[in-house]
Write an enzyme that holds these catalytic residues in place. Structure first.
Site, PDB file in Angstrom:
ATOM      1  N   HIS A  79      25.050  12.093   8.013  1.00  0.00           N
ATOM      2  CA  HIS A  79      26.499  12.142   8.217  1.00  0.00           C
ATOM      3  C   HIS A  79      27.173  12.146   6.844  1.00  0.00           C
ATOM      4  O   HIS A  79      27.247  11.110   6.183  1.00  0.00           O
ATOM      5  CB  HIS A  79      26.956  10.946   9.059  1.00  0.00           C
ATOM      6  CG  HIS A  79      28.424  10.923   9.351  1.00  0.00           C
ATOM      7  ND1 HIS A  79      28.933  10.784  10.627  1.00  0.00           N
ATOM      8  CD2 HIS A  79      29.502  11.015   8.547  1.00  0.00           C
ATOM      9  CE1 HIS A  79      30.260  10.795  10.584  1.00  0.00           C
ATOM     10  NE2 HIS A  79      30.631  10.936   9.324  1.00  0.00           N
ATOM     11  N   HIS A  81      30.264  14.554   4.241  1.00  0.00           N
ATOM     12  CA  HIS A  81      31.424  15.480   4.237  1.00  0.00           C
ATOM     13  C   HIS A  81      31.430  16.213   2.898  1.00  0.00           C
ATOM     14  O   HIS A  81      32.288  15.947   2.050  1.00  0.00           O
ATOM     15  CB  HIS A  81      32.731  14.708   4.413  1.00  0.00           C
ATOM     16  CG  HIS A  81      32.887  14.064   5.752  1.00  0.00           C
ATOM     17  ND1 HIS A  81      33.577  14.643   6.789  1.00  0.00           N
ATOM     18  CD2 HIS A  81      32.426  12.874   6.224  1.00  0.00           C
ATOM     19  CE1 HIS A  81      33.545  13.833   7.841  1.00  0.00           C
ATOM     20  NE2 HIS A  81      32.851  12.752   7.537  1.00  0.00           N
ATOM     21  N   LYS A  84      34.610  17.914   1.540  1.00  0.00           N
ATOM     22  CA  LYS A  84      35.692  17.073   1.001  1.00  0.00           C
ATOM     23  C   LYS A  84      35.322  16.467  -0.348  1.00  0.00           C
ATOM     24  O   LYS A  84      36.186  15.994  -1.073  1.00  0.00           O
ATOM     25  CB  LYS A  84      35.961  15.876   1.923  1.00  0.00           C
ATOM     26  CG  LYS A  84      36.673  16.164   3.218  1.00  0.00           C
ATOM     27  CD  LYS A  84      37.050  14.837   3.891  1.00  0.00           C
ATOM     28  CE  LYS A  84      37.771  15.040   5.200  1.00  0.00           C
ATOM     29  NZ  LYS A  84      36.870  15.430   6.306  1.00  0.00           N
ATOM     30  N   HIS A 229      33.144  11.639  15.641  1.00  0.00           N
ATOM     31  CA  HIS A 229      33.647  10.466  14.930  1.00  0.00           C
ATOM     32  C   HIS A 229      34.410   9.655  15.983  1.00  0.00           C
ATOM     33  O   HIS A 229      35.412  10.139  16.512  1.00  0.00           O
ATOM     34  CB  HIS A 229      34.633  10.858  13.830  1.00  0.00           C
ATOM     35  CG  HIS A 229      34.005  11.364  12.574  1.00  0.00           C
ATOM     36  ND1 HIS A 229      33.307  12.541  12.498  1.00  0.00           N
ATOM     37  CD2 HIS A 229      33.995  10.834  11.316  1.00  0.00           C
ATOM     38  CE1 HIS A 229      32.896  12.716  11.252  1.00  0.00           C
ATOM     39  NE2 HIS A 229      33.301  11.706  10.517  1.00  0.00           N
ATOM     40  N   GLU A 232      37.041   4.879  14.717  1.00  0.00           N
ATOM     41  CA  GLU A 232      36.962   4.415  13.323  1.00  0.00           C
ATOM     42  C   GLU A 232      38.189   3.548  13.056  1.00  0.00           C
ATOM     43  O   GLU A 232      39.082   3.900  12.303  1.00  0.00           O
ATOM     44  CB  GLU A 232      36.896   5.606  12.365  1.00  0.00           C
ATOM     45  CG  GLU A 232      36.560   5.199  10.939  1.00  0.00           C
ATOM     46  CD  GLU A 232      36.399   6.381  10.003  1.00  0.00           C
ATOM     47  OE1 GLU A 232      36.426   7.534  10.471  1.00  0.00           O
ATOM     48  OE2 GLU A 232      36.251   6.149   8.796  1.00  0.00           O
ATOM     49  N   ASP A 329      28.348   9.264   4.544  1.00  0.00           N
ATOM     50  CA  ASP A 329      29.746   9.615   4.801  1.00  0.00           C
ATOM     51  C   ASP A 329      30.352  10.250   3.540  1.00  0.00           C
ATOM     52  O   ASP A 329      29.704  11.040   2.882  1.00  0.00           O
ATOM     53  CB  ASP A 329      30.545   8.405   5.300  1.00  0.00           C
ATOM     54  CG  ASP A 329      31.635   8.818   6.293  1.00  0.00           C
ATOM     55  OD1 ASP A 329      31.678  10.005   6.669  1.00  0.00           O
ATOM     56  OD2 ASP A 329      32.435   7.958   6.704  1.00  0.00           O
ATOM     57  N   ASN A 330      31.565   9.872   3.181  1.00  0.00           N
ATOM     58  CA  ASN A 330      32.306  10.602   2.140  1.00  0.00           C
ATOM     59  C   ASN A 330      31.864  10.213   0.731  1.00  0.00           C
ATOM     60  O   ASN A 330      31.299   9.141   0.526  1.00  0.00           O
ATOM     61  CB  ASN A 330      33.794  10.326   2.290  1.00  0.00           C
ATOM     62  CG  ASN A 330      34.302  10.733   3.658  1.00  0.00           C
ATOM     63  OD1 ASN A 330      33.943  10.138   4.664  1.00  0.00           O
ATOM     64  ND2 ASN A 330      35.106  11.769   3.691  1.00  0.00           N
TER      65      ASN A 330
HETATM   66 ZN    ZN Z   1      32.545  11.009   8.640  1.00  0.00          ZN
END
Ligand code: ZN
Length: 442
Positions: A79, A81, A84, A229, A232, A329-330
């Site tokens: 997972h 991104h 981004k 998602h 959250e 994640d990010n």
């Molecule tokens: Zn995410």
């Protein structure tokens, strides 16, 4: 740095997590230590692991002596991104909140996300992940109209370019409400054409069931897996995870489903949370926790000190029999200001934030074997005789040593070869970080 070709090589005096071993019957499991590690030697033939056997002297052989250091299979980061990633210098998160992140990314996307901008940042992220020892990675792609027309064809190109180094999967991400507006079929067709996974952000709204039925039917018609998602937020009234599970059951969905984040369940009364776990199990839903991002965004209020860690009930889910994993994640964007797609960092922080220790034991699987299974790659994330020699060699001889240092001097072996682990220089992206838009330059 040279890349050495290994024909027959012994990696000797290693310690391996027993839970990641497959078909290694030659080892005496009675000798497993309290960390769940066992001493062994690995014989590498060409690009394969040919043998995992008891530690012994190997005179006359081509040997890498690990001096008791741990060896893991390459990471599976399920997972992320990467579309981004690394926009922080030009678009930070001014107050560190989820809403602040959302607004910042929407602004940055509309100003900058042409194909060249997204391509260079994605490639940068993948070079980081590769150098740290990741072999497979799933990314979400912002898919609001018209970004889907830029990012999905670009992703298909990048997946081809990276084949053999990082196996890539992609998931659409946009608000689930967009599926009520008739955009779903066009997006689902784009995702299907690109070999992707259909996904959205689920949150509480009056028409959530209707929107979920639409996305499930779009997936069924095209044979797509789903990745959401969900919830959250700390708000215990946020119960969209439960509604995803009910939709899966209602629609007789037989594909794979993943839900990420799932924070709010941790703040619900025990009986309500347990009823949701029952539904997740019945629906066959896997859950991925993103502990670093949750700790960053959840319970943030101005300059106050946070009171909770923001993570889901990962231990309870595992006990329930629900497939679970952790992931990055990010990275360096308004949703998470840090990060480098380093699987060891994710494991280390997950152990600390979620208390996945006393002992770590099977939880080393959360960044290796379990995500590999969840994303449909049971050939990855384990130490298997006959399997590809995709390995990360560490100095740490046990979890205390492994999880205390960054292990920046680790060695990564891919297809039986030691790779160049040089990380890309942030300065490469400096020209993208100016205010001038590159959007037209694609
Ligand atoms: Zn995410």
């Amino acid at each position: 740095m040279t890349v050495s070709r290994m024909e027959t090589t012994w990696i000797t005096n290693v310690r391996l997590p027993v839970v990641l071993l497959e078909n290694s019957t030659e080892l005496d499991l009675e000798t497993t230590d309290s960390d769940g590690l066992i001493a062994a030697d690995l014989r590498i033939e060409g690009e394969r692991i040919a043998e995992i056997t008891s530690a012994a002297a190997r005179p006359g052989c081509n040997v890498i002596d690990q001096r008791g250091g741990m060896v893991l299979p390459c990471f599976v980061d399920m997972h992320t991104h990467i579309d981004k990633g690394h926009i922080w210098p030009r678009k930070s998160n001014s107050d560190g909140t989820f809403d602040g992140a959302l607004a910042a990314v929407i602004e940055d996307r509309s100003a900058h996300w042409g194909a060249e901008d997204v391509r260079r940042r994605m490639d940068f992220s993948l070079r980081c992940a590769y150098a740290h020892g990741t072999a497979a990675l799933r990314t979400h792609l912002d898919s609001s109209d018209p970004q889907h027309k830029i990012s999905w064809p670009l992703f298909a190109e990048i997946r081809r370019e990276w084949a053999g180094r990082i196996d890539l999967q992609a998931v659409s991400i946009l608000g689930i409400d967009r599926f009520l507006e008739g955009f779903g079929p066009e997006l689902a067709d784009q995702v299907a054409k690109s070999g992707g996974i259909l996904g959205a952000v689920t949150f509480m709204m009056p028409e959530l069931d209707e929107a979920l039925d639409i996305i499930f039917q779009l997936a069924i018609e095209r044979g797509l897996d789903l990745d959401f998602h969900s919830d959250e937020t700390a708000d215990p009234e946020s119960r969209s995870l439960r509604q995803v599970a009910e939709a899966a059951i209602r629609n007789d969905f037989t594909g794979r489903i993943v839900c990420g984040h799932c924070c709010s369940i941790a703040n619900q009364p025990a009986d309500e949370a347990e009823a949701c776990l029952d539904l997740l199990l019945e629906a066959g839903i896997a859950v991925v926790s993103l502990p670093m991002c949750n700790m960053y965004l959840q319970d943030r209020a101005g300059q106050q000190t946070p009171h909770w860690r923001g993570v889901t009930l990962l231990r309870e889910m595992r006990d329930w029999g629900i497939p679970v994993a952790v992931a990055s994640d990010n990275t360096r964007d308004p949703f998470y200001g840090y990060g480098d797609l380093d699987g060891l960092e994710v494991l280390r922080e997950a152990v600390r934030i979620l208390q996945l220790d006393c002992p770590v034991g099977e939880w080393v699987s959360a960044m290796t074997r379990w995500p590999a299974d969840i994303i449909g790659r049971p050939d990855l994330g384990r130490l298997s005789v006959g399997g590809t020699a995709d390995l990360v060699l560490f100095d740490g001889r046990n979890y205390s040593e492994l999880l205390s240092r960054p292990e920046s001097n680790r060695q990564v072996i891919r297809d039986g070869r030691i790779i160049d682990r040089s990380l890309p220089d942030y300065r490469e992206l400096d020209d993208l970080m100016s205010a001038k838009s590159l959007k037209g330059a694609a």
